[in-house]
Design an enzyme around this catalytic site. Structure first.
Site, mmCIF file in Angstrom:
data_model
loop_
_atom_site.group_PDB
_atom_site.id
_atom_site.type_symbol
_atom_site.label_atom_id
_atom_site.label_comp_id
_atom_site.label_asym_id
_atom_site.label_seq_id
_atom_site.Cartn_x
_atom_site.Cartn_y
_atom_site.Cartn_z
ATOM 1 N N HIS A 1 16.619 15.576 22.154
ATOM 2 C CA HIS A 1 16.575 14.856 21.031
ATOM 3 C C HIS A 1 15.564 15.181 20.022
ATOM 4 O O HIS A 1 15.016 14.358 18.987
ATOM 5 C CB HIS A 1 16.960 13.708 21.022
ATOM 6 N N VAL B 1 37.389 9.618 5.957
ATOM 7 C CA VAL B 1 38.003 10.738 5.598
ATOM 8 C C VAL B 1 38.223 11.668 4.047
ATOM 9 O O VAL B 1 38.328 12.687 4.203
ATOM 10 C CB VAL B 1 40.097 10.800 5.773
ATOM 11 N N ARG C 1 22.695 12.742 2.160
ATOM 12 C CA ARG C 1 23.226 11.602 1.098
ATOM 13 C C ARG C 1 23.905 11.997 1.150
ATOM 14 O O ARG C 1 24.672 11.253 0.853
ATOM 15 C CB ARG C 1 22.542 10.345 1.796
ATOM 16 N N GLY C 2 24.886 13.070 0.563
ATOM 17 C CA GLY C 2 26.033 13.347 -0.271
ATOM 18 C C GLY C 2 25.104 13.534 -1.941
ATOM 19 O O GLY C 2 26.030 13.497 -2.824
ATOM 20 N N TYR D 1 22.818 6.645 19.214
ATOM 21 C CA TYR D 1 23.752 6.212 18.529
ATOM 22 C C TYR D 1 24.419 4.915 18.206
ATOM 23 O O TYR D 1 25.395 4.629 19.276
ATOM 24 C CB TYR D 1 24.729 7.388 18.327
ATOM 25 N N LEU E 1 35.524 13.511 4.774
ATOM 26 C CA LEU E 1 35.455 14.692 4.957
ATOM 27 C C LEU E 1 36.363 15.165 4.950
ATOM 28 O O LEU E 1 36.112 17.350 4.621
ATOM 29 C CB LEU E 1 36.354 14.619 6.169
ATOM 30 N N ASP F 1 29.288 15.992 17.770
ATOM 31 C CA ASP F 1 27.865 15.258 17.830
ATOM 32 C C ASP F 1 27.435 14.176 17.892
ATOM 33 O O ASP F 1 28.210 13.240 17.312
ATOM 34 C CB ASP F 1 27.051 16.348 16.485
HETATM 35 N N1 LIG Z 1 19.364 14.989 15.313
HETATM 36 C C1 LIG Z 1 18.879 14.044 15.092
HETATM 37 O O1 LIG Z 1 17.891 13.557 14.843
HETATM 38 C C2 LIG Z 1 19.885 13.774 13.576
HETATM 39 C C3 LIG Z 1 19.735 12.601 12.718
HETATM 40 C C4 LIG Z 1 20.644 12.464 11.870
HETATM 41 C C5 LIG Z 1 21.409 13.222 11.545
HETATM 42 N N2 LIG Z 1 22.344 14.167 13.057
HETATM 43 C C6 LIG Z 1 23.894 14.162 13.608
HETATM 44 O O2 LIG Z 1 23.339 14.276 12.167
HETATM 45 C C7 LIG Z 1 25.149 14.418 11.572
HETATM 46 C C8 LIG Z 1 24.942 13.586 9.874
HETATM 47 O O3 LIG Z 1 23.803 13.260 9.784
HETATM 48 P P1 LIG Z 1 23.535 12.536 8.277
HETATM 49 O O4 LIG Z 1 24.881 11.377 8.195
HETATM 50 O O5 LIG Z 1 22.366 12.300 8.321
HETATM 51 O O6 LIG Z 1 23.800 13.274 7.123
HETATM 52 P P2 LIG Z 1 23.929 13.326 5.916
HETATM 53 O O7 LIG Z 1 25.053 14.955 5.286
HETATM 54 O O8 LIG Z 1 22.703 13.443 4.989
HETATM 55 O O9 LIG Z 1 24.859 12.361 4.900
HETATM 56 C C9 LIG Z 1 25.843 11.574 5.670
HETATM 57 C C10 LIG Z 1 26.546 11.389 4.278
HETATM 58 O O10 LIG Z 1 26.665 11.197 2.730
HETATM 59 C C11 LIG Z 1 27.762 10.899 2.107
HETATM 60 N N3 LIG Z 1 28.374 11.818 2.278
HETATM 61 C C12 LIG Z 1 29.211 12.801 3.085
HETATM 62 N N4 LIG Z 1 29.693 13.599 2.466
HETATM 63 C C13 LIG Z 1 29.956 13.020 1.308
HETATM 64 C C14 LIG Z 1 30.864 13.872 0.426
HETATM 65 N N5 LIG Z 1 31.548 15.131 0.121
HETATM 66 N N6 LIG Z 1 30.996 12.682 -0.984
HETATM 67 C C15 LIG Z 1 30.239 11.694 -0.500
HETATM 68 N N7 LIG Z 1 29.087 11.409 -0.060
HETATM 69 C C16 LIG Z 1 28.654 11.979 0.683
HETATM 70 C C17 LIG Z 1 27.856 9.735 3.188
HETATM 71 O O11 LIG Z 1 27.398 8.545 2.629
HETATM 72 P P3 LIG Z 1 28.142 7.411 2.609
HETATM 73 O O12 LIG Z 1 28.444 6.929 3.838
HETATM 74 O O13 LIG Z 1 26.697 6.139 2.174
HETATM 75 O O14 LIG Z 1 28.671 7.516 1.851
HETATM 76 C C18 LIG Z 1 27.614 10.097 4.955
HETATM 77 O O15 LIG Z 1 27.566 8.742 5.731
HETATM 78 C C19 LIG Z 1 25.361 13.071 12.131
HETATM 79 O O16 LIG Z 1 25.958 12.327 12.077
HETATM 80 C C20 LIG Z 1 24.321 12.827 13.878
HETATM 81 O O17 LIG Z 1 25.190 13.546 14.169
HETATM 82 C C21 LIG Z 1 21.342 14.400 14.228
#
Ligand SMILES: NC(=O)c1ccc[n+]([C@@H]2O[C@H](COP(=O)([O-])OP(=O)(O)OC[C@H]3O[C@@H](n4cnc5c(N)ncnc54)[C@H](OP(=O)(O)O)[C@@H]3O)[C@@H](O)[C@H]2O)c1
Length: 324
Positions: free
Chosen positions: A126, A286, A225-226, A53, A289, A48
């Site tokens: 979007h 990683v 955000r985890g 981005y 992930l 995605d």
């Molecule tokens: N359509 C839309 O409007 C829209 C909006 C937002 C996102 N998206 C899509 O959705 C994807 C995910 O969104 P998001 O980044 O906002 O997702 P999220 O799940 O809210 O945040 C991801 C962040 O959470 C933390 N994280 C994730 N897994 C973890 C784990 N196992 N342990 C500890 N921390 C963890 C990391 O933060 P840290 O980097 O701070 O360690 C990671 O960068 C994006 O890449 C994008 O493709 C779409």
């Protein structure tokens, strides 16, 4: 990796989609490639990205995610195996926030170029654009699909009724419809008054519409955000409610019982929903992930599932709508 149906297309996509929002900007190139490699090695075939981005990150005015994904596809020679999703509609640089036909056409061309692909597998609108007639938007998408530049369509940050309306317009004209929806969606449910700018959280109506019309739900920001597994991330603003405190406590209990990170429990709950649901997972390492991939091996007993669903869930009770 298991697969999940993509709307009514007859095609299936990986059970976890890999979000690449910060790849090439906040997440450096080498780490981004490592995450992509590991996702692929785990059997993941669904990426995605978006045209914007991540142009809001300091020092990155130009889109970095699409070119990085394109380079990885090319380097690994895996284009044919991957489902690549991108998006159009938000503003960046000299592009306005709109779904004007000219903007859609221009941005699809730019995305194809940046990704180095002839065809975009899945193109999302979007964000909704109330100023452009939906007939023009869906008609433009129909032309682009007809030309072979895009295969399938999705909607993100749309109210349910606007997706239903767009799909009715498409059905009446034999045009392709939105097959899936990408909303802000997690196990925690936000406060009714929470403000996420243009990001639209899931609603009961959206879940019910997707269920009735066979649209796949692709939750974005699925781990908030985890926050399900990190002491340094409390329940985010907009989600601080009694029900969510109970949910986080239950997730921690189950994570400990199953020996996984809390984020894996939240993701497993999404993947296991009755309705086809494919979380769009974001990671900056990683290790993260790996923790998130562990969700695919988590299953809940009937009692655990009942407890997870009992606190508060999306959707209407069946009898409310259909048996009254
Ligand atoms: N359509 C839309 O409007 C829209 C909006 C937002 C996102 N998206 C899509 O959705 C994807 C995910 O969104 P998001 O980044 O906002 O997702 P999220 O799940 O809210 O945040 C991801 C962040 O959470 C933390 N994280 C994730 N897994 C973890 C784990 N196992 N342990 C500890 N921390 C963890 C990391 O933060 P840290 O980097 O701070 O360690 C990671 O960068 C994006 O890449 C994008 O493709 C779409």
């Amino acid at each position: 990796m298991e697969t999940t149906p993509l709307g009514a297309t007859g095609e299936r996509v990986s059970a976890l989609c890999l979000g690449t929002m910060y790849f090439g900007s906040s997440v450096d190139r080498e780490t981004s490639f490592d995450i992509l490699d590991r996702y692929y090695e785990a059997g993941g075939r669904f990426l995605d990205t978006a045209n914007i981005y991540a142009t809001w990150v300091d020092g990155y005015d130009e889109p970095e995610s699409e070119p990085l994904v394109g380079e990885w596809l090319d380097d690994c020679d895996v284009r044919a195996e991957m489902t690549v999703a991108t998006k159009v509609g938000f503003g960046y640089g000299d592009v306005d926030r709109e779904l004007d036909p000219e903007t859609i056409r221009q941005e699809v061309e730019r995305s194809r170029e940046r990704l180095g692909v002839d065809t975009i597998d899945l193109l999302y609108a979007h964000v909704d654009d109330p100023a452009t007639p939906q007939t023009d938007v869906m008609g433009t998408f129909a032309d682009i699909v007809d030309d072979g530049a895009v295969r399938h369509l999705g909607a993100s940050n749309f109210p349910a009724w606007r997706i239903a309306r767009a799909n009715r317009i498409a059905a009446e004209r034999d045009w392709p419809r939105f097959e899936c929806v990408q909303p802000r969606f997690s196990y925690l449910i936000p406060d009714r008054d929470a403000d996420f700018d243009a990001q639209l959280p899931t609603t009961d109506e959206l879940v019910d519409y997707c269920d009735q019309a066979d649209l796949t739900v692709l939750p974005y920001s699925p781990t908030l955000r985890g926050c399900y597994g990190r002491d340094d991330r409390s329940i985010p603003e907009g989600y601080v409610r009694t029900e969510n405190r109970l949910k986080v406590r239950l997730v921690s209990e189950l994570a400990e019982r199953k020996g996984v990170d809390g984020n894996a429990v939240a993701l497993a709950w999404m993947v296991g929903r009755d309705q086809p649901t494919v979380p769009v997972v974001g990671c900056s390492s990683v290790d993260q992930l790996e923790q998130n991939l562990a969700a695919l091996d988590v299953s809940f007993t009937d009692e655990e599932q009942r407890r997870l669903d009992a606190i508060e869930s999306y959707g209407f009770d069946e009898w409310d709508l259909r048996e009254a």
